[in-house]
Write a protein that holds these residues in place. Structure first.
Motif, PDB file in Angstrom:
ATOM      1  N   UNK A 160      23.712   2.920 -16.439  1.00 45.57           N
ATOM      2  CA  UNK A 160      23.828   1.513 -16.793  1.00 45.57           C
ATOM      3  C   UNK A 160      23.342   1.220 -18.202  1.00 45.57           C
ATOM      4  N   UNK A 161      22.533   2.073 -18.731  1.00 42.19           N
ATOM      5  CA  UNK A 161      22.043   1.838 -20.092  1.00 42.19           C
ATOM      6  C   UNK A 161      23.139   1.992 -21.127  1.00 42.19           C
ATOM      7  N   UNK A 162      24.233   2.757 -20.825  1.00 39.48           N
ATOM      8  CA  UNK A 162      25.356   2.859 -21.757  1.00 39.48           C
ATOM      9  C   UNK A 162      25.986   1.484 -21.984  1.00 39.48           C
ATOM     10  N   UNK A 163      26.190   0.682 -20.876  1.00 34.96           N
ATOM     11  CA  UNK A 163      26.795  -0.644 -21.001  1.00 34.96           C
ATOM     12  C   UNK A 163      25.879  -1.594 -21.754  1.00 34.96           C
ATOM     13  N   UNK A 164      24.592  -1.483 -21.509  1.00 36.22           N
ATOM     14  CA  UNK A 164      23.658  -2.367 -22.206  1.00 36.22           C
ATOM     15  C   UNK A 164      23.631  -2.072 -23.707  1.00 36.22           C
TER      16      UNK A 164
ATOM     17  N   UNK B 208      16.694  10.739  -9.527  1.00 35.77           N
ATOM     18  CA  UNK B 208      16.255   9.411  -9.120  1.00 35.77           C
ATOM     19  C   UNK B 208      16.602   8.344 -10.158  1.00 35.77           C
ATOM     20  N   UNK B 209      16.616   8.707 -11.432  1.00 35.57           N
ATOM     21  CA  UNK B 209      16.855   7.737 -12.503  1.00 35.57           C
ATOM     22  C   UNK B 209      18.254   7.869 -13.095  1.00 35.57           C
ATOM     23  N   UNK B 210      19.171   8.517 -12.379  1.00 33.24           N
ATOM     24  CA  UNK B 210      20.517   8.699 -12.924  1.00 33.24           C
ATOM     25  C   UNK B 210      21.250   7.361 -13.059  1.00 33.24           C
TER      26      UNK B 210
END
Length: 431
Positions: free
Chosen positions: A311-315, A304-306
């Motif tokens: 997206x956290x890598x880009x942030x 569910x949180x994949x």
């Protein structure tokens, strides 16, 4: 009439004439050891005797009071029948035990006492507050008397029975509680300051035309260490007055009014606390499947949180790639450990023992060796030359040179020479 005078009257009438202590069941308390003071005081009323034979009718024939001072062995059926016959025939029985009851003392005296409404529990009486005595099992009992008749037998003070009861204190050391039912009557109570609280500690049984029974949960009360403490001596006088005489009759009037609590077994809360059980609150509407009652969201695995994780890598500005295993580096702030012992020191091998050989003697011919001996000898060394030559030629094999003289040696060599000459050999080739 005093207890002593009444006992003397019974003796003169030829009735039961002695106080008999039993020592056939490995009793914890013996007359000549722990009960010396009690022995001296009882001896002024009736003769004190010791039973070392098997309990039988003949042994109890002359006993006014038969005492079992904490027996530590079991009674057989014939002995129990004999004790019951003794009580039913008018005898007086005093039974004492200690903390732990039958389990601690490995006896079966309750088998007899239960027929008269008394049972000794397998517990201990302790004092919940410290007072006067150091050990918790040395219980100080104020106002322990619970029966009206026994209060009447106590020496009165100026305030009457109530004052006598409040002034009567006991020390109850290392004892157990009792279970008492009619026709027996409890006369001592543990009170509110001890645990178990308000439980019988001493009980009496008496029926018209039948004998008497007194049961005390602590045999230490009358030992030399505690008989003179508090009012234990007065209680002993009242107890033996009841057993030896007929001047005290048990009152059943206040038997139902005695403050005695029920015997509750306290659960082991420490052990129960280690076995916690999960409590499920049932919803109002019970679902059709009982699996819906469990919440697996905390331990479930899903994707569910994949998307949020990607997206956290880009942030964070981190390159998105497959994770690699990073080998851990373990730093050792201290040097490597070494055994705190010295290395073993082995003893060096000794030099091999080399024998010193006389090469001339070892490798020379027999003729050369005889010649060397001849060169060493003079005119006075004829005997030495003959024995040495005899030994060089090997003539002494199996014989000792001390057993033959020079003449015998020459004779033996001559015989050898003669025997080999017949074969055409030279004398030196013979040997």
């Amino acid at each position: 009439m005093t207890p002593k005078a009444e006992a003397e009257e019974q003796v003169s009438q030829g009735a039961m004439t002695s106080i008999l202590f039993d020592e056939t069941k490995s009793e914890q308390f013996r007359v000549l050891d722990q009960y010396r003071s009690l022995h001296g005081q009882l001896g002024t009323v009736l003769p004190v005797e010791i039973n070392k034979e098997e309990i039988c009718d003949e042994a109890l024939k002359s006993a006014r009071v038969f005492i079992l001072a904490a027996p530590r062995e079991k009674f057989n059926q014939s002995e129990l029948d004999c004790l019951k016959k003794y009580v039913d025939g008018g005898g007086s029985l005093l039974v004492m035990l200690g903390d732990g009851g039958e389990n601690q003392y490995s006896t079966n005296i309750n088998f007899l006492l239960e027929e008269y409404g008394i049972m000794i529990n397998n517990d201990s009486v302790i004092r919940t507050h410290y007072y006067k005595y150091f050990h918790p099992k040395e219980c100080h009992l104020p106002n322990a008397i619970s029966n009206q008749t026994l209060i009447g037998a106590l020496p009165h003070t100026s305030g009457g029975k109530k004052a006598a009861r409040s002034a009567f204190n006991l020390v109850y050391p290392y004892g157990a509680t009792l279970n008492v039912a009619k026709p027996a009557v409890p006369i001592l109570s543990s009170g509110h300051l001890c645990f178990p609280s308000c439980r019988p500690l001493c009980a009496l049984y008496h029926k018209q035309g039948v004998g008497k029974i007194a049961v005390v949960g602590s045999g230490h009360m009358f030992s030399d260490s505690y008989l003179d403490k508090e009012d234990n001596g007065k209680f002993k006088d009242v107890l033996f007055t009841f057993l030896c005489t007929d001047s005290i009759d048990i009152s059943y009037m206040d038997a139902d009014d005695i403050e005695v609590s029920d015997y509750y077994m306290v659960p082991d809360t420490a052990r129960l606390a280690e076995n916690l059980k999960v409590s499920l609150n049932a919803p109002q509407d019970i679902p059709a499947s009982y699996m819906d009652l469990f919440d697996f969201s905390l331990t479930s695995i899903n994707t569910n949180h994949f998307l949020e994780a990607k997206n956290s890598y880009e942030l964070l500005g981190v390159k998105y790639e497959q994770l690699k295993l990073i080998m851990p580096e373990f730093e050792t702030p201290l040097p490597a450990l070494q055994p705190s012992v010295f290395p073993p020191t082995f003893r060096e091998l000794s030099v091999p023992p080399l024998e010193l050989y006389d090469l001339d003697e070892a490798f020379s011919s027999e003729a050369a060796r005889i010649a060397q001996v001849a060169n060493k000898c003079g005119d006075n060394d004829l005997a030495y030359f003959i024995s040495s030559a005899y030994e060089i030629l090997g003539m002494n094999a199996g014989n000792s040179t001390n057993q033959k003289g020079e003449k015998e040696m020459l004779y033996s060599m001559a015989l050898q020479i003669a025997s080999f000459k017949k074969q055409g050999q030279t004398p030196l080739d013979i040997f």
